[in-house]
Design an enzyme around this catalytic site. Sequence first.
Site, short mmCIF file in Angstrom:
data_model
loop_
_atom_site.label_atom_id
_atom_site.label_comp_id
_atom_site.label_asym_id
_atom_site.label_seq_id
_atom_site.Cartn_x
_atom_site.Cartn_y
_atom_site.Cartn_z
CG ASP A 73 -0.18 -0.32 2.55
OD1 ASP A 73 1.12 -0.36 2.53
OD2 ASP A 73 -0.75 0.08 3.49
CG HIS A 116 21.12 4.02 -19.09
ND1 HIS A 116 19.92 3.66 -19.75
CD2 HIS A 116 21.39 5.24 -19.42
CE1 HIS A 116 19.53 4.59 -20.61
NE2 HIS A 116 20.45 5.48 -20.51
CG ASP A 136 23.91 11.63 -16.91
OD1 ASP A 136 23.07 12.62 -16.49
OD2 ASP A 136 23.79 11.08 -17.96
CG ASP A 157 20.60 15.32 -18.67
OD1 ASP A 157 21.15 14.66 -18.15
OD2 ASP A 157 19.83 14.72 -19.79
CG HIS A 194 25.34 8.08 -26.01
ND1 HIS A 194 25.45 9.42 -26.17
CD2 HIS A 194 26.52 7.65 -25.28
CE1 HIS A 194 26.51 9.90 -25.25
NE2 HIS A 194 26.90 8.83 -24.70
CG HIS A 241 18.17 14.01 -24.41
ND1 HIS A 241 17.54 14.69 -23.31
CD2 HIS A 241 19.43 13.50 -24.09
CE1 HIS A 241 18.12 14.72 -22.36
NE2 HIS A 241 19.29 13.99 -22.67
CG HIS A 260 15.55 11.18 -22.14
ND1 HIS A 260 15.74 9.81 -22.24
CD2 HIS A 260 16.42 11.87 -21.73
CE1 HIS A 260 16.68 9.72 -21.92
NE2 HIS A 260 17.60 10.92 -21.64
CD GLU A 292 23.20 13.19 -23.29
OE1 GLU A 292 23.61 12.27 -22.62
OE2 GLU A 292 22.11 13.67 -23.30
CE1 TYR A 320 30.11 6.81 -21.89
CE2 TYR A 320 29.54 7.03 -24.05
CZ TYR A 320 29.63 7.56 -22.93
OH TYR A 320 28.78 8.50 -22.84
NE ARG A 349 26.42 10.81 -20.24
CZ ARG A 349 26.47 9.61 -19.90
NH1 ARG A 349 27.19 8.75 -20.42
NH2 ARG A 349 25.87 9.31 -18.74
CD GLU A 376 23.59 15.00 -20.37
OE1 GLU A 376 23.84 14.49 -19.46
OE2 GLU A 376 22.15 14.88 -21.06
N1 GLY Z 1 20.80 11.42 -18.02
C1 GLY Z 1 19.95 10.93 -19.06
C2 GLY Z 1 20.80 11.31 -20.36
O1 GLY Z 1 21.86 12.03 -20.15
O2 GLY Z 1 20.40 11.22 -21.34
MN MN Z 2 20.91 13.59 -21.41
MN MN Z 3 22.26 12.96 -18.49
#
Ligand code: GLY
Ligand code: MN
Ligand code: MN
Length: 438
Positions: free
Chosen positions: A37, A240, A257, A268, A347, A351, A358, A381, A385, A402, A404
Site C-alpha cells: 500500500d 545506465h 550524470d 541534465d 549514443h 535530446h 527526455h 552530450e 567509453y 561524457r 553534457e
Molecule cells: N541523464 C540521461 C541522459 O543524459 O540522457
Molecule cells: Mn541527457
Molecule cells: Mn544526462
Amino acid sequence: MINKTMFKKRIKKLFRLMNDNSIAIIESAPKKIRNNDSTYRYRQSSNFYYLTGYDNPSAILVILKKKKKLTTHFFTKKPNKHDEVWTGSLPSSVKIKNLHGFDKCDYQEDFEKYLISYLENIKSVYHSWDHDNVSKLIFNKCLDKLEQRYRSGIELPSEFFSLKKILHKLRLIKDKHEIELIRAAGKISSEAHIAMIKKCKPGLTEKELEALLIYNFNVNNALEAYTSIVASGKNACVLHYIENSSTLQNGDLLLTDAACEYKNYASDITRTIPINGRYNRYQKLLYNIVLKAQEKAIEACVIGNTLQNIHLIAVKIICKGLIELGLINKSYKQAMDEELYKKFYMHNTGHWLGLDVHDPSEYKEDNEPVKLKAGMIFTVEPGLYIRAHKSVSKKFHNIGIRIEDDILITKKGPEILTSNVPKSIKAIEKLMVGSNSE
Ligand code: GLY
Ligand code: MN
Ligand code: MN
C-alpha cells in the site's frame, strides 16, 4: 501563486489547433504503487501539468470547442476527511476555479453527467489515454448511452486524435516561464556538481557522492530529474549504471550524470573528473577529444541547424580522435562509412529537454529533421567509453567519459544553461586542488 494567464495561453494554443465541434479530455497521472500500500512520490503527467499547473492526482481537464468558443471545465476529487487526516486536505472546486482560472470546476462524480451532455453533436475527440484511465472508462460508458439514442438524430463523435502529438509539438518551443524554470534547475544542478567535485577523493563511495548531490537538490526545493549515475572507473563504461555502490579508487575517473527537476522542469548534466584531482596522460587524451566534440557541437547550436547535424559534428571529431590515438585502425572514410566509432561512442549527442528529461517532442517533421528555433532546449552530450578488450591498448582500458550541458537556442546563438560547472581539464583540476587534503 499559479500564473493563470500563462496556463490559459497554453490552453488557447491547443484550442486553436482543435477542429470545431470538438472536445479534448486530458487526465492527471494516477498515484503509482511502489509495493503493497506504499506509493511512489507523486509526479504529475507532464502534459497535464503543461496545460493546468495542477499538481495533484484524480483530476480531469475538458476543453470544449463549440462554434469556435472555448470552454474549460476541470474535475477534481472532492475534499474529504480521510485525505485530510492521511495525506492533507484537497482544495475545493471553488478554490481551484479561482486559482487556475478554469471556466468551470466540479467534482469527479459529476464528470459523467457533464461529459454526456458535452458529447452530443461533437465530431472530434482529442485524448491522451493509455490504458485504464478513469476518463476513458467513463467516456466509453457515455458513448454507449449516446449510441442508444443515436436513432433520435444525435451525431456521435467520429474522429479521434492523439492529444499527445499536438502537446508534444507545443512543448518543443519553451515559453519564457519554462525557460526560467529550466534555467533555475540548471543552476541548482550546477551548484550540486560543483559541491560534489570539491568533495570527491579516493576512498569515498559513489553512494556518498550521490547523497551529496541529492542533498543539494533537495535543499533547493528540487528533486532528482532522473536516477543519478555516479560511475567510477569501469562503471562509467556502463551507460545506465545506477548502482552507485563502488568505492572511488585513486587514479580512476568519475563520471557523474545527475541533475534536478525544479517545479517539474528538468536539467541534465554530466561531468567526468579525476578522482584524485589530476587526470593522467591517457585520460587527458581521451577527455580532450570529448571536450572538443562537445564545444564544436555547441557552437553549431544555431537557428536553422538540426540535432542530426550537431550529432555529426561530434561524431566526426570523435572519429578523428580515435584514429589519432590508434583506437581505430582504419581510414577516416571507412571509419565513418562503417560507423566504426560506435564501438566507443554508441549514443546520440543530444535530446530535447523540458518537463521530461527526455522531452517527448518529435525529432523529425514530414520526414525531415526538425530545424532549430529560438526557445528550443536540448542537451549536447558526446562521450567515449573504452571497455577492457584485447583489441584495445591497455592504457585506455575502463575509461568512460561524457560531458553534457543544456543548451537554449536564442536569436543570438546558443546559451549554455549549465555553464557554471567547469569542464576544461585546467578548471576542473583547479577546483579540486585541496579536496584530497582533508
Ligand atoms: N541523464 C540521461 C541522459 O543524459 O540522457
Ligand atoms: Mn541527457
Ligand atoms: Mn544526462
